[in-house]
Design a protein around this motif. Structure first.
Motif, PDB file in Angstrom:
ATOM      1  N   THR A   1      -1.776   9.588  -4.225  1.00 51.38           N
ATOM      2  CA  THR A   1      -0.488   9.505  -4.915  1.00 51.38           C
ATOM      3  C   THR A   1      -0.460  10.459  -6.110  1.00 51.38           C
ATOM      4  O   THR A   1       0.500  11.203  -6.303  1.00 51.38           O
ATOM      5  CB  THR A   1      -0.222   8.064  -5.382  1.00 51.38           C
ATOM      6  OG1 THR A   1      -0.209   7.204  -4.238  1.00 51.38           O
ATOM      7  CG2 THR A   1       1.098   7.946  -6.105  1.00 51.38           C
TER       8      THR A   1
ATOM      9  N   TYR B   1       2.501   5.669   7.663  1.00 47.20           N
ATOM     10  CA  TYR B   1       2.341   6.113   6.278  1.00 47.20           C
ATOM     11  C   TYR B   1       1.414   7.318   6.175  1.00 47.20           C
ATOM     12  O   TYR B   1       1.642   8.221   5.380  1.00 47.20           O
ATOM     13  CB  TYR B   1       1.792   4.963   5.429  1.00 47.20           C
ATOM     14  CG  TYR B   1       2.333   4.990   4.027  1.00 47.20           C
ATOM     15  CD1 TYR B   1       1.667   5.642   3.005  1.00 47.20           C
ATOM     16  CD2 TYR B   1       3.536   4.356   3.727  1.00 47.20           C
ATOM     17  CE1 TYR B   1       2.184   5.668   1.723  1.00 47.20           C
ATOM     18  CE2 TYR B   1       4.058   4.371   2.452  1.00 47.20           C
ATOM     19  CZ  TYR B   1       3.381   5.028   1.457  1.00 47.20           C
ATOM     20  OH  TYR B   1       3.894   5.061   0.189  1.00 47.20           O
TER      21      TYR B   1
ATOM     22  N   SER C   1       0.815  14.025  -4.123  1.00 46.83           N
ATOM     23  CA  SER C   1       2.239  13.659  -4.045  1.00 46.83           C
ATOM     24  C   SER C   1       2.578  12.710  -2.903  1.00 46.83           C
ATOM     25  O   SER C   1       3.690  12.736  -2.377  1.00 46.83           O
ATOM     26  CB  SER C   1       3.098  14.923  -3.943  1.00 46.83           C
ATOM     27  OG  SER C   1       2.885  15.745  -5.055  1.00 46.83           O
ATOM     28  N   MET C   2       1.631  11.869  -2.529  1.00 48.62           N
ATOM     29  CA  MET C   2       1.933  10.843  -1.539  1.00 48.62           C
ATOM     30  C   MET C   2       2.903   9.852  -2.177  1.00 48.62           C
ATOM     31  O   MET C   2       2.707   9.461  -3.336  1.00 48.62           O
ATOM     32  CB  MET C   2       0.657  10.109  -1.118  1.00 48.62           C
ATOM     33  CG  MET C   2       0.904   9.000  -0.095  1.00 48.62           C
ATOM     34  SD  MET C   2      -0.604   8.067   0.284  1.00 48.62           S
ATOM     35  CE  MET C   2      -0.523   6.792  -0.985  1.00 48.62           C
ATOM     36  N   PRO C   3       3.956   9.462  -1.471  1.00 46.54           N
ATOM     37  CA  PRO C   3       4.848   8.447  -2.034  1.00 46.54           C
ATOM     38  C   PRO C   3       4.074   7.153  -2.290  1.00 46.54           C
ATOM     39  O   PRO C   3       3.361   6.671  -1.413  1.00 46.54           O
ATOM     40  CB  PRO C   3       5.901   8.237  -0.946  1.00 46.54           C
ATOM     41  CG  PRO C   3       5.804   9.431  -0.061  1.00 46.54           C
ATOM     42  CD  PRO C   3       4.382   9.912  -0.154  1.00 46.54           C
ATOM     43  N   ALA C   4       4.199   6.618  -3.481  1.00 46.39           N
ATOM     44  CA  ALA C   4       3.481   5.389  -3.822  1.00 46.39           C
ATOM     45  C   ALA C   4       4.060   4.218  -3.032  1.00 46.39           C
ATOM     46  O   ALA C   4       5.263   3.974  -3.068  1.00 46.39           O
ATOM     47  CB  ALA C   4       3.585   5.121  -5.313  1.00 46.39           C
ATOM     48  N   PRO C   5       3.202   3.501  -2.310  1.00 41.63           N
ATOM     49  CA  PRO C   5       3.703   2.331  -1.575  1.00 41.63           C
ATOM     50  C   PRO C   5       4.022   1.200  -2.554  1.00 41.63           C
ATOM     51  O   PRO C   5       3.363   1.066  -3.585  1.00 41.63           O
ATOM     52  CB  PRO C   5       2.531   1.963  -0.664  1.00 41.63           C
ATOM     53  CG  PRO C   5       1.324   2.515  -1.335  1.00 41.63           C
ATOM     54  CD  PRO C   5       1.780   3.722  -2.103  1.00 41.63           C
ATOM     55  N   ASP C   6       5.032   0.401  -2.214  1.00 42.10           N
ATOM     56  CA  ASP C   6       5.304  -0.770  -3.046  1.00 42.10           C
ATOM     57  C   ASP C   6       4.159  -1.765  -2.854  1.00 42.10           C
ATOM     58  O   ASP C   6       3.280  -1.566  -2.010  1.00 42.10           O
ATOM     59  CB  ASP C   6       6.673  -1.375  -2.734  1.00 42.10           C
ATOM     60  CG  ASP C   6       6.800  -1.934  -1.316  1.00 42.10           C
ATOM     61  OD1 ASP C   6       5.787  -2.318  -0.697  1.00 42.10           O
ATOM     62  OD2 ASP C   6       7.940  -1.981  -0.819  1.00 42.10           O
TER      63      ASP C   6
ATOM     64  N   CYS D   1       0.967  13.345   6.681  1.00 43.55           N
ATOM     65  CA  CYS D   1       0.218  14.355   5.932  1.00 43.55           C
ATOM     66  C   CYS D   1      -1.069  14.818   6.602  1.00 43.55           C
ATOM     67  O   CYS D   1      -1.536  15.921   6.345  1.00 43.55           O
ATOM     68  CB  CYS D   1      -0.126  13.821   4.543  1.00 43.55           C
ATOM     69  SG  CYS D   1       1.335  13.528   3.540  1.00 43.55           S
TER      70      CYS D   1
END
Length: 115
Positions: free
Chosen positions: A72, A44, A76-81, A48
């Motif tokens: 996030t 994860y 613009s980090m993809p939000a973790p579920d 970056c």
């Protein structure tokens, strides 16, 4: 003098064109503390930035959670579920806990709350 300039330019070109792995040891999950969630956290974060950046932070779970929110929202980090977020936070809090500053002005996390 022209010869020295040419030599410097050749050296600079060699540095810029060298494969990235030739100057630094490649990071792998195995280079991190061995706790549950290591592979997921590596996967994860490494997209970056270096894991060395992560390892230097030393924060508690609340600060790690705030940092994930910040990355996030601002980067613009993809939000973790929810499940992945729990895995990441468990790993980060265990592998990179807060560091106690030295008595005489030692290292302090730049993300630590200000007094």
């Amino acid at each position: 003098m022209a010869g020295l300039h040419s030599l410097r330019m050749a050296a600079l070109a060699a540095i810029l064109l060298a494969p990235a792995g030739s100057f630094a040891q490649e990071e792998t999950p195995e280079s991190l503390p061995d706790f549950r969630g290591r592979d997921e956290t590596f996967g994860y974060c490494i997209g970056c930035h270096s894991m060395k950046v992560v390892g230097r932070q030393g924060m508690d779970r609340v600060r790690w959670d705030e940092t994930l929110n910040w990355m996030t929202e601002k980067h613009s980090m993809p939000a973790p579920d929810a499940e992945m977020r729990a895995i990441l936070l468990d790993y980060l809090a265990q592998a990179f806990p807060p560091k106690a500053p030295a008595q005489s002005g030692g290292w302090v996390s730049p993300f630590a709350p200000k007094p």
